[in-house]
Design an enzyme around this catalytic site. Structure first.
Site, PDB file in Angstrom:
ATOM      1  N   HIS A 355     136.195  87.193  49.290  1.00 42.07           N
ATOM      2  CA  HIS A 355     135.441  88.526  50.378  1.00 42.07           C
ATOM      3  C   HIS A 355     135.905  87.754  51.428  1.00 42.07           C
ATOM      4  CE1 HIS A 355     134.867  92.247  49.092  1.00 42.07           C
ATOM      5  NE2 HIS A 355     135.116  91.728  47.112  1.00 42.07           N
ATOM      6  N   LYS A 543     130.900  97.814  64.071  1.00 36.68           N
ATOM      7  CA  LYS A 543     130.976  97.215  62.207  1.00 36.68           C
ATOM      8  C   LYS A 543     129.240  95.643  62.073  1.00 36.68           C
ATOM      9  CE  LYS A 543     135.116  95.348  63.836  1.00 36.68           C
ATOM     10  NZ  LYS A 543     135.137  95.443  62.591  1.00 36.68           N
ATOM     11  N   ARG A 544     128.502  95.074  61.096  1.00 39.85           N
ATOM     12  CA  ARG A 544     128.497  93.463  61.892  1.00 39.85           C
ATOM     13  C   ARG A 544     128.032  92.501  62.554  1.00 39.85           C
ATOM     14  NH1 ARG A 544     123.543  93.467  57.763  1.00 39.85           N
ATOM     15  NH2 ARG A 544     123.493  91.869  58.838  1.00 39.85           N
ATOM     16  N   LYS A 549     133.744  88.348  64.287  1.00 35.46           N
ATOM     17  CA  LYS A 549     134.540  89.741  65.183  1.00 35.46           C
ATOM     18  C   LYS A 549     134.412  90.083  66.525  1.00 35.46           C
ATOM     19  CE  LYS A 549     132.479  91.747  60.313  1.00 35.46           C
ATOM     20  NZ  LYS A 549     133.419  92.798  59.874  1.00 35.46           N
ATOM     21  N   THR A 651     137.571  97.821  56.485  1.00 36.99           N
ATOM     22  CA  THR A 651     137.767  98.768  56.153  1.00 36.99           C
ATOM     23  C   THR A 651     137.377  99.841  57.386  1.00 36.99           C
ATOM     24  OG1 THR A 651     135.046  98.958  54.936  1.00 36.99           O
ATOM     25  CG2 THR A 651     137.322  98.172  53.608  1.00 36.99           C
ATOM     26  N   LYS A 655     139.017 103.370  58.556  1.00 30.64           N
ATOM     27  CA  LYS A 655     138.010 105.568  58.586  1.00 30.64           C
ATOM     28  C   LYS A 655     138.290 105.204  59.737  1.00 30.64           C
ATOM     29  CE  LYS A 655     134.579 102.846  55.912  1.00 30.64           C
ATOM     30  NZ  LYS A 655     133.371 101.973  56.781  1.00 30.64           N
TER      31      LYS A 655
HETATM   32  C1  LIG Z   1     132.521 100.626  56.391  1.00 33.27           C
HETATM   33  C2  LIG Z   1     131.310 100.279  57.139  1.00 33.27           C
HETATM   34  C3  LIG Z   1     131.868  98.082  56.979  1.00 33.27           C
HETATM   35  C4  LIG Z   1     131.964  97.667  57.837  1.00 33.27           C
HETATM   36  O1  LIG Z   1     133.340  97.719  58.842  1.00 33.27           O
HETATM   37  P1  LIG Z   1     134.012  96.918  58.993  1.00 33.27           P
HETATM   38  O2  LIG Z   1     134.538  97.239  60.149  1.00 33.27           O
HETATM   39  O3  LIG Z   1     135.299  96.562  58.179  1.00 33.27           O
HETATM   40  O4  LIG Z   1     133.623  95.247  59.186  1.00 33.27           O
HETATM   41  C5  LIG Z   1     130.049  98.315  57.718  1.00 33.27           C
HETATM   42  N1  LIG Z   1     129.106  99.340  57.611  1.00 33.27           N
HETATM   43  C6  LIG Z   1     129.309 100.314  58.067  1.00 33.27           C
HETATM   44  C7  LIG Z   1     127.910 101.379  57.304  1.00 33.27           C
HETATM   45  C8  LIG Z   1     129.922 100.683  57.443  1.00 33.27           C
HETATM   46  O5  LIG Z   1     130.388 102.478  57.025  1.00 33.27           O
END
Ligand SMILES: *Cc1c(COP(=O)(O)O)cnc(C)c1O
Length: 808
Positions: A355, A543-544, A549, A651, A655
């Protein structure tokens, strides 16, 4: 399946409420009603789960076991009702009993047993594995506390415990009869008896693992799978003899150790923590899981010799890598196999998903810790390592390669190399990421065993992330594509492309987005007291919080916009609302400073009349699955701006795309595949590519040169030093970007190098936004082409290329 009417469901809810709580609907609280709804759905799933399990056993089907230290499940009530085809009936029944269905859904706590993308991926895959009717089980730890709840106090992150089980446990079915014992410490004694070498661990501390099963319903199928979460208990509550001798602490030692194992989820994302409790968690969960799987296999087949023909163990990153020596232990010590036979079975059973390529995330356990905590596993690891090293040596005759590929080296156990040696497949999670694994990170292993290396680009549960959370868009898609076929055939979203020139469809898309923005604004007002302007672009980065990032790059651009507005207060700009949501690992100081900075800037802009109705920054507290579900449908711009080569897939990007937001992003992770289906004309690309990043790194990158050359950048960075109206200064971040700090290079993630390209892309994006027809056409293409990012596609690829199991 018999269709269930709202009336029947209502009776079931009322009966359950009476028998479990001794209450009538008039007396019940929303919480009790949520619990009762969960119990009623759980009963239905339990019956189906038993049928699914019996069928798997009767037909001797091959099973998938998905091991992950994280499952970021979020809420389940609406999801399970949706998958069971009961969502309208449940809503009606609840309303009929005098409740607001939306309120009942809203009181459910998120089951947040994960940090971010990796854990959410596991949750989406469980849904798809079940919908595709694959006999599959997820395994993890039943953490008492999930990822912390984030509060923002005076601009800074404060962490609060997440006691999700009070209500969340309604979904859990404890199975104490299937408990397993996991050994820690002790000494290994070997002896010969009846012509066999016996190995026993003496004086070990035993921790009991109790399974708590969470059922998972598939969509449009009676198939039900299980997520098995292990809870930890002490085998003996207190040793009374020690207790009576006054050795009170010693008497409760085992109990204390057992109780801490399942206490809390480690809150680091993309970062390795070498704590002994973490290693205990990993082995606890891996050992309980492998004991459970092998025992069930033995019940059905009476032998473990065909284990690999009927089971596949998929490991989500290296966190469960100890399955390899643990399966070897069971096959050798308990089933009496020889090494070669056991190794043959193990290496045909385990598959590993990588990952991350970030060095700080690669797990390396100190060997003395492994030796002390897991003495038998340590012996097996030494044997695996020695044999692997000889194999590598025989192949390459190159000491440098032997060192790089070694499993045990320099006093450490390297988990990724263990997974490569002991697995049948290694996959990355996007085309670019898998290519980097093959050509850089695992180059030598790939040259030796190329057949192991594969790619499976991540995917998301499109039923949850589109149909369930965005009913307006779902209705439009059904109308335009002639039904709900897309729910099981996500690629049929492509049909939407045919409406690219239909002004009526643009209009409908715009109306749906507008309504979603207004409901999100209402939610933000209710929960955080902020007033969002629905006429502004909703430009979102959630995101985190991680330096790679590059939330800080987003901030620098906002500062530039703000300074422009200050220079010329009369400029008419497209109103722009920047939304952030991000948790920082509690020990990640720089990430926490960036959160503080975002809040300082938000406060400054909120108090400057120049920005009124033009520019706004909002930090959304406690980003989590249930917040993402409200935000995605309302988002217009998706910020996917990681430094190229660093984000394995992402991911979140998927979304947003599925909900019609346009992406501003780098060619990183799955953005690359997004760009392949969208083209330049349907997304806003900017920045260095992965190969250019590598070249810039090899050369002499001097961020100060960019600072002195670019006046806009210069002013933005200077603003960090002085800070904003709250008086907080960000000299540390300024220093980090221009000069670096001990242990990290200046501008490690090349924000300055990508800054002007990013500003240009933002300008282009706002310009296109004012052309509503063009924007909505682009949005339509994004939705239409998002089908490849459905988890169903990803899981089908795992099933066909790695697991070799049939699927629907
Ligand atoms: C989808 C999701 C992530 C992943 O987000 P990235 O932008 O791909 O890092 C992180 N936290 C939550 C709550 C999510 O639903």
């Amino acid at each position: 399946m018999r269709p269930l009417t709202a009336n029947v469901l209502e009776e079931a809810l009322a009966a359950k409420l009476m028998l479990s709580f001794g209450k009538t609907p008039e007396e019940a609280t929303d919480q009790e009603m949520m619990r009762v709804s969960a119990l009623v759905l759980r009963d239905m799933m339990t019956l189906r789960e038993v049928e699914t399990r019996q069928e798997t056993r009767r037909d001797k089907k091959k099973q998938v076991h998905y091991l992950s230290l994280e499952f970021l499940m979020g809420r389940s009530l609406m999801k399970n009702a949706y998958n069971l085809g009961l969502l309208p009936q449940l809503r009606e029944a609840l309303e009929h009993l005098g409740f607001q269905a939306a309120d009942i859904f809203e009181v459910e706590p998120d089951a947040a047993l994960g940090n971010g993308g990796l854990g959410r991926l596991a949750a989406c895959y469980l849904d798809s594995m079940t919908t595709l009717e694959i006999p599959a089980t997820g395994y993890s730890i039943c953490y008492e506390l999930g990822i912390f709840k984030q509060k923002i106090v005076e601009g800074q992150q404060v962490e609060l415990p997440d006691n999700w089980k009070d209500l969340g446990a309604a979904w859990l079915l404890p199975k104490p009869a299937e408990a397993r014992e996991v050994s820690f410490g002790g000494t290994i004694r070997e002896f010969w008896q009846d012509g066999h070498l016996h190995i026993v661990n003496e004086g070990a501390t035993i921790v009991q693992a109790i399974p708590c099963d969470m059922e998972v319903a598939g969509y449009g199928t009676g198939h039900v799978n299980v997520l098995r979460l292990w809870d930890a208990r002490s085998t003996k509550p207190v040793d009374m003899s020690l207790f009576s001798r006054g050795e009170y602490l010693k008497a409760t030692e085992e109990e204390a150790m057992a109780e801490t194992i399942a206490k809390v989820l480690y809150p680091e994302d993309n970062h390795y923590e070498g704590k002994s409790l973490r290693l205990k968690q990993q082995y606890f969960f891996v050992s309980a899981t492998m004991q459970s799987i092998t025992a069930k296999h033995l019940e059905t087949y009476g032998t473990l010799k065909n284990f690999h023909e009927k089971n596949v163990i998929q490991i989500n990153d290296t966190h469960p890598a100890l399955v390899i020596p643990e399966l070897m232990r069971i096959l050798i010590d308990e089933a009496g196999m020889g090494w070669d036979e056991a190794w043959g079975i193990t290496t045909r059973s385990v598959a590993y998903t990588n990952h991350t390529v970030l060095a700080e995330a690669l797990e390396r356990w100190p060997q003395d810790l492994v030796q002390r905590l897991l003495p038998r596993i340590w012996q097996i690891l030494q044997e695996i390592s020695g044999r692997w090293q000889r194999k590598v040596d025989d192949y390459y005759h190159d000491g440098a390669k032997t060192e790089k590929m070694a499993i045990i080296w320099g006093g450490e156990v390297r988990m990724a190399n263990l997974c490569i040696a002991g697995g049948m497949a290694v996959n990355g999670v996007s085309g670019l990421h898998s290519e980097i694994l093959r050509s850089e990170v695992f180059k030598d292993a790939c040259a030796m065993e190329p057949w192991k290396f594969q790619n499976v680009t991540n995917g998301i549960d499109h039923r949850r992330w589109l149909s369930e959370i965005n009913p307006g868009l779902d209705a439009l898609i059904r109308e335009l594509t002639g039904g709900d076929a897309y729910l099981l055939r996500p690629e049929s979203l492509r049909k939407l492309d045919a409406f690219a020139e239909d002004p009526n469809v643009w209009q409908r898309l715009a109306e749906i987005k507008r309504a979603n923005k207004e409901s999100f604004a209402a939610y933000a007002h209710k929960t955080q007291g902020v007033v969002l302007n629905p006429d502004a672009i909703f430009d979102v980065q959630v995101k985190r919080l991680h330096e790679y990032k590059r939330q800080l790059l987003n901030v620098l651009h906002i500062i530039a916009l703000y300074q422009k507005l200050q220079d010329d207060p009369g400029t008419i700009i497209q109103p722009h609302t920047f939304l952030f949501g991000a948790k920082a690992a509690p020990g990640y100081a720089v990430a926490k400073r960036i959160i503080h900075l975002i809040n300082s800037l938000a406060d400054q802009i909120a108090h400057d009349p120049v920005c009124k109705d033009k520019l706004q920054v909002v930090f959304l507290e406690n980003y989590r699955v249930s917040l993402a579900e409200k935000l995605m449908p309302a988002s217009e711009v998706s910020q996917q701006i990681s430094l190229a080569g660093k984000e394995a897939s992402g991911t979140g990007n998927m979304k947003f795309m599925m909900n019609g937001a346009l992406t501003i992003g780098t060619l990183d992770g799955a953005n690359v595949e997004m760009h392949e289906v969208l083209g330049d004309e349907n997304m806003f690309l900017f920045g260095l590519r992965a190969d250019e990043v590598a070249r810039l790194r090899e050369g002499n990158y001097v961020p100060q040169r960019l600072y002195s050359r670019d006046v806009v950048l210069h002013r933005c960075l200077d603003a960090l030093r002085t800070g904003f109206r709250d008086g907080v200064q960000y000299e540390d971040l300024y220093q980090r970007l221009l000069f670096g700090t001990q242990g990290s290079a200046a501008d490690e993630y090349l924000l300055l190098a990508d800054f002007s390209s990013y500003c240009q892309a933002e300008r282009k994006m706002t310009e296109v936004y004012t052309d509503t027809e063009r924007w909505n056409r682009m949005s339509l293409h994004n939705i239409a082409r998002s089908g490849i990012f459905a988890a169903d596609r990803a899981v089908a690829q795992y099933a066909e290329n790695i697991w070799h199991v049939p699927h629907k």
